[in-house]
Design an enzyme around this catalytic site. Structure first.
Site, PDB file in Angstrom:
ATOM      1  N   GLU A   4       0.838  -1.194   0.000  1.00 20.43           N
ATOM      2  CA  GLU A   4       0.000   0.000   0.000  1.00 20.43           C
ATOM      3  C   GLU A   4       0.870   1.241   0.000  1.00 20.43           C
ATOM      4  OE1 GLU A   4      -2.871  -0.159   3.161  1.00 20.43           O
ATOM      5  OE2 GLU A   4      -3.742  -2.045   2.475  1.00 20.43           O
TER       6      GLU A   4
ATOM      7  N   HIS B 117      -8.014   1.460   1.484  1.00 19.12           N
ATOM      8  CA  HIS B 117      -7.954   1.191   2.923  1.00 19.12           C
ATOM      9  C   HIS B 117      -8.896   2.128   3.692  1.00 19.12           C
ATOM     10  CE1 HIS B 117      -5.069  -0.760   6.024  1.00 19.12           C
ATOM     11  NE2 HIS B 117      -6.247  -0.543   6.587  1.00 19.12           N
TER      12      HIS B 117
END
Length: 527
Positions: free
Chosen positions: A263, A282
């Site tokens: 990420e 997220h």
């Protein structure tokens, strides 16, 4: 304030949390996400580190943080914190698992409905000037089977919401018994059973060595053709390459992912090119309510840890609920002092430890009490506390045994500790009805001593003149005796004399006391 608690907050933290910490009188430093080298540079000055998921806290940082007592994770996941290193260094790691439960569960259900009805794709099509009604034919979730992997707070909330939508819910969680969910219309099944029966699968478990790549080629091969997968837990639980292949082949009809192996999701990730995947950055805990709740919860936990000595939601230290803590709180100190006493009385290297709990307290979780006993017993070890006491005991190859006995005889509760070195040493302690702590046995002799300050422990014959001799020696040194107790098993036999002293004494004074013929040995204990 010289002893003011210093807290470093990274990754952003809601003002509600900052306000709680400042109101408690703590010094709070707020900064952005810190790389490991910068964190390594500044962390020695702080007692508490508060992070979200961006700042990484490796073992090297924790080992350099000589003042660090708590690492607080504003959220649930702990894969950015080296919990093992924190435990070894005696640093409490706590999270705030409840604050984002609703947000994460609602996001999961939102993604489930989005993949069932192609909502993001249809939205993009209409905005592009198209009207592709037949292309986006969806399916109802009513009557379908949802497989929930991980039945913690979020998993249970998702199951509850899914049941409200008319879905059948299967779940797999090796730590949950069927009896605990029998009223919720959730059926616990094996992992293989869940793969084979579920129309939709959602993940709600941490990323560990055991869960990494849980959904890979083998798991997917067991799933129903056309299954849909949702992940709002942690990236890495799904093998993204295996999922990509299954999405391309149609084995997996659709997926909705909020978390990823890396990420932000790399720009060249092939998942970005698939129409049957919904990707969100997220967002599971990204609601105003969740951010405020998590910050408030964690801040209150930190305040309680320092001001009330109550630890909640620690992942490397037992956190008894309020009812249990009310019953055992006073005995934590008694257990620690018994450990401290036996450590100073025993000779040679400690090889084995026996702890016996008696009375009403045997009905409660005593794992925290056990750690406090070990903390006292290992007080001469560097940076020892309740967090790392069990680990240090294991490293020292201590054989620790426990036993519970319902009745104590004359005491409501009793903790008895026996330690083996060159010889065996035993002591027992309790809390009297007036709330005062007492040592009531040493080496099976009945005594009544306060486990505080300086104790003089004499092993002697039961003969006249002993107290006069000890009093004379101490009087010459200007040392006052606060209290004295004598324990004997029979008149004229061996006995033990224990004195609480107002001041410390040196080796020379001990030798003078030991000169009396009826005194076999004298030991000084500091509690």
């Amino acid at each position: 304030m010289e002893n003011q608690v210093k807290i470093l907050v990274t990754d952003g933290f809601e003002e509600e949390g900052i306000g709680i910490l400042k109101k408690a009188g703590f010094q709070v430093t707020v900064c952005g996400t810190l790389p490991a080298d910068k964190l390594l540079e500044v962390i020695p000055d702080f007692d508490v580190l508060v992070v979200r998921s961006a700042t990484k806290v490796p073992g090297q940082v924790i080992q350099q943080a000589k003042n660090l007592k708590i690492i607080g994770r504003a959220g649930v996941g702990l894969d950015n914190i080296d919990v093992e290193a924190a435990t070894a260094c005696g640093v409490i790691v706590m999270n705030a698992p409840e604050g984002n439960t609703i947000s994460a569960a609602e996001h999961t259900i939102g993604l489930l409905l989005a993949i069932a009805r192609h909502i993001p794709q249809a939205n993009a099509s209409v905005k592009a000037g198209l009207w592709e009604k037949k292309k986006f034919m969806g399916s109802e979730v009513y009557g379908k089977t949802l497989g929930v992997i991980g039945l913690g707070r979020i998993g249970r909330r998702v199951a509850y919401l899914a049941r409200a939508l008319g879905m059948k819910v299967l779940a797999h969680d090796p730590f949950i018994e069927q009896d605990t969910v029998k009223e919720t219309e959730i059926s616990l099944v094996s992992l293989e059973g869940l793969w084979k029966q579920s129309d939709f699968i959602t993940l709600h478990l941490p990323l560990t060595e055991k869960t990494k790549g849980l959904i890979g080629e083998k798991a997917i091969s067991l799933m129903k053709p056309g299954v849909c997968i949702i992940n709002v837990a942690r990236g890495g639980i799904i093998d993204e390459q295996a999922l990509y292949q299954a999405l391309c082949s149609g084995k997996v009809r659709a997926a909705a992912l909020d978390v990823f192996e890396k990420e932000p999701l790399p720009a060249d990730s092939p998942l970005r090119n698939l129409d049957n995947v919904i990707l969100t950055p997220h967002l599971g805990a990204s609601t105003h309510e969740a951010q405020i709740n998590v910050a408030r919860d964690l801040a209150n936990q930190i305040v309680d840890a320092f001001t009330r000595k109550i630890i909640r939601n620690a992942v490397n230290l037992p956190s008894p609920d309020a009812t249990v803590m009310e019953k055992i709180r006073g005995y934590l100190s008694v257990g620690e002092q018994l450990g401290n006493l036996c450590r100073q009385l025993v000779e040679g290297e400690i090889k084995a430890v026996w702890i016996e709990y008696s009375g009403e307290i045997v009905n409660y979780d005593l794992s925290l009490l056990r750690l406090y006993v070990l903390k006292g017993l290992l007080a001469d070890q560097p940076r020892i506390n309740a967090v790392n006491a069990a680990l240090v005991a294991k490293q020292l190859n201590l054989n620790v045994s426990e036993r519970r006995v319902p009745s104590t005889g004359e005491f409501l509760n009793l903790i008895t500790l026996e330690v083996k070195g060159k010889q065996k040493v035993q002591a027992a302690g309790t809390i009297l009805q007036n709330g005062e702590e007492r040592i009531v046995q040493i080496d099976r002799y009945s005594v009544e001593a306060t486990p505080k300050g300086v104790l003089l422990v004499c092993y002697n014959d039961d003969r006249p003149g002993i107290m006069g001799h000890i009093g004379t020696v101490l009087g010459r040194q200007g040392v006052n005796i606060a209290s004295m107790t004598l324990g004997r098993k029979k008149k004229g036999g061996t006995a033990i004399t224990v004195l609480n002293l107002d001041e410390d004494i040196d080796e020379n004074v001990l030798k003078q006391i030991e000169e009396f013929p009826a005194i076999h040995s004298v030991k000084l204990v500091h509690l």
